[in-house]
Design a protein around this motif. Structure first.
Motif, PDB file in Angstrom:
ATOM      1  N   GLN A 282       4.255  -0.677  -2.643  1.00 61.11           N
ATOM      2  CA  GLN A 282       4.830   0.094  -1.549  1.00 61.11           C
ATOM      3  C   GLN A 282       5.974  -0.658  -0.862  1.00 61.11           C
ATOM      4  O   GLN A 282       6.952  -0.053  -0.451  1.00 61.11           O
TER       5      GLN A 282
ATOM      6  N   ARG B 210       9.811   0.663   0.275  1.00 62.39           N
ATOM      7  CA  ARG B 210      10.484   0.483   1.573  1.00 62.39           C
ATOM      8  C   ARG B 210      11.856  -0.159   1.385  1.00 62.39           C
ATOM      9  O   ARG B 210      12.837   0.243   2.015  1.00 62.39           O
TER      10      ARG B 210
ATOM     11  N   ASP C 195       0.758   1.852  -7.245  1.00 65.56           N
ATOM     12  CA  ASP C 195       0.570   1.503  -5.841  1.00 65.56           C
ATOM     13  C   ASP C 195       1.413   2.310  -4.860  1.00 65.56           C
ATOM     14  O   ASP C 195       0.879   2.831  -3.889  1.00 65.56           O
ATOM     15  N   PRO C 196       2.735   2.388  -5.015  1.00 64.89           N
ATOM     16  CA  PRO C 196       3.455   3.187  -4.029  1.00 64.89           C
ATOM     17  C   PRO C 196       3.029   4.644  -4.179  1.00 64.89           C
ATOM     18  O   PRO C 196       2.709   5.095  -5.276  1.00 64.89           O
ATOM     19  N   SER C 197       3.017   5.355  -3.090  1.00 63.73           N
ATOM     20  CA  SER C 197       2.577   6.745  -3.175  1.00 63.73           C
ATOM     21  C   SER C 197       3.428   7.635  -2.280  1.00 63.73           C
ATOM     22  O   SER C 197       4.031   7.186  -1.311  1.00 63.73           O
TER      23      SER C 197
ATOM     24  N   ARG D 233       2.176   9.954  -0.372  1.00 63.88           N
ATOM     25  CA  ARG D 233       1.470  10.038   0.912  1.00 63.88           C
ATOM     26  C   ARG D 233       1.882   8.905   1.839  1.00 63.88           C
ATOM     27  O   ARG D 233       2.221   9.127   3.003  1.00 63.88           O
ATOM     28  N   ARG D 234       1.885   7.672   1.336  1.00 61.22           N
ATOM     29  CA  ARG D 234       2.258   6.524   2.171  1.00 61.22           C
ATOM     30  C   ARG D 234       3.737   6.567   2.543  1.00 61.22           C
ATOM     31  O   ARG D 234       4.113   6.245   3.678  1.00 61.22           O
ATOM     32  N   THR D 235       4.575   6.952   1.609  1.00 56.40           N
ATOM     33  CA  THR D 235       6.009   7.028   1.895  1.00 56.40           C
ATOM     34  C   THR D 235       6.283   8.079   2.958  1.00 56.40           C
ATOM     35  O   THR D 235       7.061   7.846   3.885  1.00 56.40           O
TER      36      THR D 235
ATOM     37  N   ARG E  64       4.199   9.107   5.293  1.00 56.71           N
ATOM     38  CA  ARG E  64       3.691   8.557   6.560  1.00 56.71           C
ATOM     39  C   ARG E  64       4.658   7.521   7.135  1.00 56.71           C
ATOM     40  O   ARG E  64       4.923   7.493   8.336  1.00 56.71           O
ATOM     41  N   GLU E  65       5.208   6.670   6.285  1.00 55.04           N
ATOM     42  CA  GLU E  65       6.124   5.634   6.765  1.00 55.04           C
ATOM     43  C   GLU E  65       7.453   6.213   7.228  1.00 55.04           C
ATOM     44  O   GLU E  65       8.015   5.763   8.226  1.00 55.04           O
TER      45      GLU E  65
END
Length: 162
Positions: A95, A99, A129-131, A133-135, A137-138
């Protein structure tokens, strides 16, 4: 068959649609899935070029201007389209790299002395690992809204190779 899930921020999907390149962008995950890994770089690069003139490993000059080229920050983009001014990064490792891709492309978007970039596209395989969903949210959270604002249009794609 490749299945995808997408997320658009700051008009990313709209910009790609207006540039008449959204359908091409949605085909790119299948090219990556079919030609994964560094050993398949030539095949992937050829397929991206045939798809619509996408260049691979395009260097971005982030300066500083007063330094010689070998002393400047000059990262590469995984794919870039000069006519449509779209930068693409495919990330499968972590992730934090996702970024970095966002920050790098935003910096290039703001800098006049480098490639013209109107839209950033991030592509992630679903099993890494990067997703998406996380991207998402960030991008909506304080790091990218307050501390290092990402103003440019972003379109993120997560794909599974079924």
């Amino acid at each position: 068959m490749v299945e995808i899930e997408t997320y658009s921020r700051n008009g990313g999907e709209r910009q790609l649609r207006e540039k008449d390149v959204l359908e091409e962008v949605l085909e790119i995950p299948a090219i990556w899935a079919a030609n994964a890994g560094q050993r398949n770089y030539s095949e992937r690069s050829g397929a991206l070029d045939e798809l619509g003139g996408w260049e691979t490993q395009v260097q971005v000059d982030l300066g500083p201007e007063h330094q010689d080229h070998h002393e400047r920050l000059t990262p590469f983009l995984d794919a870039y389209h000069r006519k449509h001014r779209v930068a693409i990064e495919h990330e499968k490792k972590e992730q934090m790299r996702a970024r970095w891709h966002l920050m790098k492309i935003q910096a290039a978007h703001e800098r006049e002395e480098t490639l013209d970039i109107d839209v950033a596209v991030l592509i992630f395989p679903a099993d890494q690992d990067p997703s998406l969903r996380r991207t998402r949210r960030e991008l909506e959270g304080p790091f990218f809204t307050k501390h290092f604002p990402i103003h440019m249009p972003v379109y993120a794609i997560e794909y599974t190779n079924e």
